[in-house]
Design an enzyme around this catalytic site. Structure first.
Site, PDB file in Angstrom:
ATOM      1  N   GLU A 136      -1.768  14.426  -4.206  1.00  0.00           N
ATOM      2  CA  GLU A 136      -2.268  15.321  -5.260  1.00  0.00           C
ATOM      3  C   GLU A 136      -3.220  16.380  -4.701  1.00  0.00           C
ATOM      4  O   GLU A 136      -3.149  17.551  -5.092  1.00  0.00           O
ATOM      5  CB  GLU A 136      -2.957  14.502  -6.355  1.00  0.00           C
ATOM      6  CG  GLU A 136      -1.944  13.693  -7.175  1.00  0.00           C
ATOM      7  CD  GLU A 136      -2.606  12.646  -8.061  1.00  0.00           C
ATOM      8  OE1 GLU A 136      -3.400  11.838  -7.532  1.00  0.00           O
ATOM      9  OE2 GLU A 136      -2.339  12.642  -9.266  1.00  0.00           O
ATOM     10  N   ALA A 194      -6.758   7.775  -3.994  1.00  0.00           N
ATOM     11  CA  ALA A 194      -8.069   7.478  -4.543  1.00  0.00           C
ATOM     12  C   ALA A 194      -8.449   6.071  -4.078  1.00  0.00           C
ATOM     13  O   ALA A 194      -7.576   5.260  -3.754  1.00  0.00           O
ATOM     14  CB  ALA A 194      -8.022   7.552  -6.062  1.00  0.00           C
TER      15      ALA A 194
HETATM   16  N1  DAK Z   1      -8.255   2.867  -1.282  1.00  0.00           N
HETATM   17  C1  DAK Z   1      -9.159   2.104  -0.627  1.00  0.00           C
HETATM   18  N2  DAK Z   1      -8.962   1.648   0.635  1.00  0.00           N
HETATM   19  C2  DAK Z   1      -7.806   1.957   1.226  1.00  0.00           C
HETATM   20  C3  DAK Z   1      -6.815   2.753   0.584  1.00  0.00           C
HETATM   21  C4  DAK Z   1      -7.096   3.232  -0.738  1.00  0.00           C
HETATM   22  N3  DAK Z   1      -6.257   4.014  -1.415  1.00  0.00           N
HETATM   23  N4  DAK Z   1      -5.757   2.869   1.416  1.00  0.00           N
HETATM   24  C5  DAK Z   1      -6.090   2.203   2.552  1.00  0.00           C
HETATM   25  N5  DAK Z   1      -7.317   1.652   2.429  1.00  0.00           N
HETATM   26  C6  DAK Z   1      -8.023   0.827   3.406  1.00  0.00           C
HETATM   27  C7  DAK Z   1      -7.456  -0.579   3.481  1.00  0.00           C
HETATM   28  O1  DAK Z   1      -7.980  -1.382   2.459  1.00  0.00           O
HETATM   29  C8  DAK Z   1      -7.906  -1.016   4.861  1.00  0.00           C
HETATM   30  O2  DAK Z   1      -9.263  -1.364   4.788  1.00  0.00           O
HETATM   31  P1  DAK Z   1      -9.824  -2.678   5.565  1.00  0.00           P
HETATM   32  O3  DAK Z   1      -9.033  -3.821   5.056  1.00  0.00           O
HETATM   33  O4  DAK Z   1      -9.560  -2.396   7.022  1.00  0.00           O
HETATM   34  O5  DAK Z   1     -11.284  -2.732   5.215  1.00  0.00           O
HETATM   35  C9  DAK Z   1      -7.825   0.268   5.675  1.00  0.00           C
HETATM   36  O6  DAK Z   1      -7.821   1.346   4.723  1.00  0.00           O
HETATM   37  C10 DAK Z   1      -6.538   0.359   6.494  1.00  0.00           C
HETATM   38  O7  DAK Z   1      -5.453   0.165   5.602  1.00  0.00           O
HETATM   39  P2  DAK Z   1      -4.278  -0.882   5.904  1.00  0.00           P
HETATM   40  O8  DAK Z   1      -4.778  -2.017   6.726  1.00  0.00           O
HETATM   41  O9  DAK Z   1      -3.632  -1.198   4.600  1.00  0.00           O
HETATM   42  O10 DAK Z   1      -3.317  -0.011   6.802  1.00  0.00           O
HETATM   43  P3  DAK Z   1      -1.728  -0.128   6.930  1.00  0.00           P
HETATM   44  O11 DAK Z   1      -1.353   0.754   8.062  1.00  0.00           O
HETATM   45  O12 DAK Z   1      -1.301  -1.553   6.972  1.00  0.00           O
HETATM   46  O13 DAK Z   1      -1.158   0.507   5.561  1.00  0.00           O
HETATM   47  C11 DAK Z   1      -1.057   2.138   3.784  1.00  0.00           C
HETATM   48  C12 DAK Z   1      -1.384   1.853   5.281  1.00  0.00           C
HETATM   49  C13 DAK Z   1      -1.452   3.569   3.475  1.00  0.00           C
HETATM   50  C14 DAK Z   1       0.476   1.993   3.576  1.00  0.00           C
HETATM   51  C15 DAK Z   1      -1.814   1.118   2.899  1.00  0.00           C
HETATM   52  O14 DAK Z   1      -3.197   1.137   3.279  1.00  0.00           O
HETATM   53  C16 DAK Z   1      -1.701   1.440   1.449  1.00  0.00           C
HETATM   54  O15 DAK Z   1      -0.674   1.179   0.809  1.00  0.00           O
HETATM   55  N6  DAK Z   1      -2.789   1.994   0.888  1.00  0.00           N
HETATM   56  C17 DAK Z   1      -2.879   2.294  -0.515  1.00  0.00           C
HETATM   57  C18 DAK Z   1      -2.067   3.517  -0.812  1.00  0.00           C
HETATM   58  C19 DAK Z   1      -2.050   3.808  -2.265  1.00  0.00           C
HETATM   59  O16 DAK Z   1      -1.561   3.041  -3.082  1.00  0.00           O
HETATM   60  N7  DAK Z   1      -2.628   4.934  -2.591  1.00  0.00           N
HETATM   61  C20 DAK Z   1      -2.633   5.445  -3.933  1.00  0.00           C
HETATM   62  C21 DAK Z   1      -3.878   5.026  -4.571  1.00  0.00           C
HETATM   63  S1  DAK Z   1      -3.781   5.326  -6.305  1.00  0.00           S
HETATM   64  C22 DAK Z   1      -7.084   8.417 -12.025  1.00  0.00           C
HETATM   65  C23 DAK Z   1      -7.649   9.015 -10.954  1.00  0.00           C
HETATM   66  C24 DAK Z   1      -7.031   8.979  -9.766  1.00  0.00           C
HETATM   67  C25 DAK Z   1      -5.850   8.323  -9.574  1.00  0.00           C
HETATM   68  C26 DAK Z   1      -5.293   7.710 -10.656  1.00  0.00           C
HETATM   69  C27 DAK Z   1      -5.866   7.749 -11.865  1.00  0.00           C
HETATM   70  N8  DAK Z   1      -7.732   8.466 -13.264  1.00  0.00           N
HETATM   71  C28 DAK Z   1      -9.093   8.119 -13.328  1.00  0.00           C
HETATM   72  C29 DAK Z   1      -7.011   8.765 -14.463  1.00  0.00           C
HETATM   73  C30 DAK Z   1      -5.265   8.237  -8.285  1.00  0.00           C
HETATM   74  C31 DAK Z   1      -4.705   7.100  -7.892  1.00  0.00           C
HETATM   75  C32 DAK Z   1      -4.376   6.849  -6.526  1.00  0.00           C
HETATM   76  O17 DAK Z   1      -4.529   7.651  -5.631  1.00  0.00           O
END
Ligand code: DAK
Length: 264
Positions: free
Chosen positions: A112, A64
């Site tokens: 998910e 997300a």
């Molecule tokens: N959201 C927004 N932007 C994201 C993103 C994300 N999840 N993942 C990557 N990006 C963006 C980065 O900010 C970056 O943008 P710029 O800085 O270039 O503008 C671009 O994508 C490239 O990412 P990186 O530069 O970080 O690329 P790397 O190769 O260095 O790293 C990575 C890739 C996938 C390891 C890293 O980007 C990362 O850790 N991303 C976040 C992954 C993550 O934590 N995902 C889970 C998100 S939490 C709920 C509803 C839904 C949810 C929970 C609760 N309720 C309302 C109850 C769901 C939660 C989630 O999914």
């Protein structure tokens, strides 16, 4: 189909691509709305199997959108969770099978959404995980429920509590994906599988999906009744008459004829 969703129909198989590569295809509200509208627009008289994938060669869906979520109030967080859950549930209960072709990161909401699909296959650079507890939240798009049902309670708890990512080979070993391919092989493999499914009798395939999904929600006595009803529902259809008729007439070619679903 909007700014962030590509839709390509090729006969009985259609591909939906989440197309927001600059943010690694992260799911914001707009992506979820467009995905919802795209699913509503699928011509179910023609399409028999869907493929869901992400744009680019790095990421399926990196979760997300953390930027959008970071400022949400409790009420807005709940509304965002509902928006995602409604779309994911629409995918899960979509009348035809959906194959997730996971071409890279499948984190949080990415893992998910893949679990809302019927079948998961991935490229060898895929990475899976539920990193939410590291961000101070629980999985919010069904991860606590579907991961436990897919890989078992113990492994799901380990992945969710530890927020540790796993690679494609481990995802295969624990049964999160059915197969791992090179990046080049992934989409051809997804299409081949989708074609194979699409050549089978469409009413029967739909009823199998419903029987498996609905049966898993109830005890075995009720589940068997669900199967009986969906089995019975296949009879007197063109599918059943042609399928069995072809066997009896030893005419395998006829079975492959793809007729619109409404004419089955
Ligand atoms: N959201 C927004 N932007 C994201 C993103 C994300 N999840 N993942 C990557 N990006 C963006 C980065 O900010 C970056 O943008 P710029 O800085 O270039 O503008 C671009 O994508 C490239 O990412 P990186 O530069 O970080 O690329 P790397 O190769 O260095 O790293 C990575 C890739 C996938 C390891 C890293 O980007 C990362 O850790 N991303 C976040 C992954 C993550 O934590 N995902 C889970 C998100 S939490 C709920 C509803 C839904 C949810 C929970 C609760 N309720 C309302 C109850 C769901 C939660 C989630 O999914």
């Amino acid at each position: 189909m909007g700014e962030f969703i590509l839709y390509e129909a090729d006969g009985a198989v259609a591909t939906i691509t989440i197309n927001r590569p600059k943010a690694l295809n992260a799911l914001n509200s707009q992506v979820l709305d467009e995905l919802d509208a795209t699913l509503d627009a699928v011509d179910l008289d023609i399409v028999r199997c869907l493929i869901l994938t992400g744009a680019g060669d790095k990421s399926f869906v990196a979760g997300a959108d953390i930027g959008e979520m970071s400022t949400l109030t409790k009420a807005e967080g709940e509304a965002f969770g509902k928006k995602g859950n409604d779309v994911f549930r629409k995918l899960e209960t979509f009348p035809i099978p959906v194959i997730a072709a996971i071409n890279g990161f499948a984190l949080g909401g990415g893992c998910e959404i893949s679990m809302s699909c019927d079948i998961r296959i991935c490229s060898d650079n895929a990475v899976f995980g539920q990193p939410e507890v590291g961000l101070g939240i629980t999985p919010g798009f069904g991860g606590t429920q579907r991961l436990a049902r897919t890989v078992g309670v113990g492994m799901a708890k380990q992945m969710i509590y530890s927020a540790r990512n796993i690679k494609a080979d481990e995802a295969y070993r624990i049964g999160l994906v059915n197969a791992v391919y090179t990046a080049e092989e992934l989409m051809p493999a997804a299409k081949k599988l989708a074609d194979t499914i699409a050549k089978n009798a469409p009413i029967a395939v739909r009823n199998c999906k419903k029987a498996i999904n609905d049966g898993l929600q109830v005890d075995m006595d009720k589940a068997i009744v669900i199967e009986e009803q969906l089995f019975g529902d296949c009879f007197e259809t063109e599918d059943q008459k042609a399928g069995m008729g072809n066997f009896l007439e030893k005419d395998k070619e006829k079975k492959l004829k793809v007729v619109p679903f409404k004419n089955c």
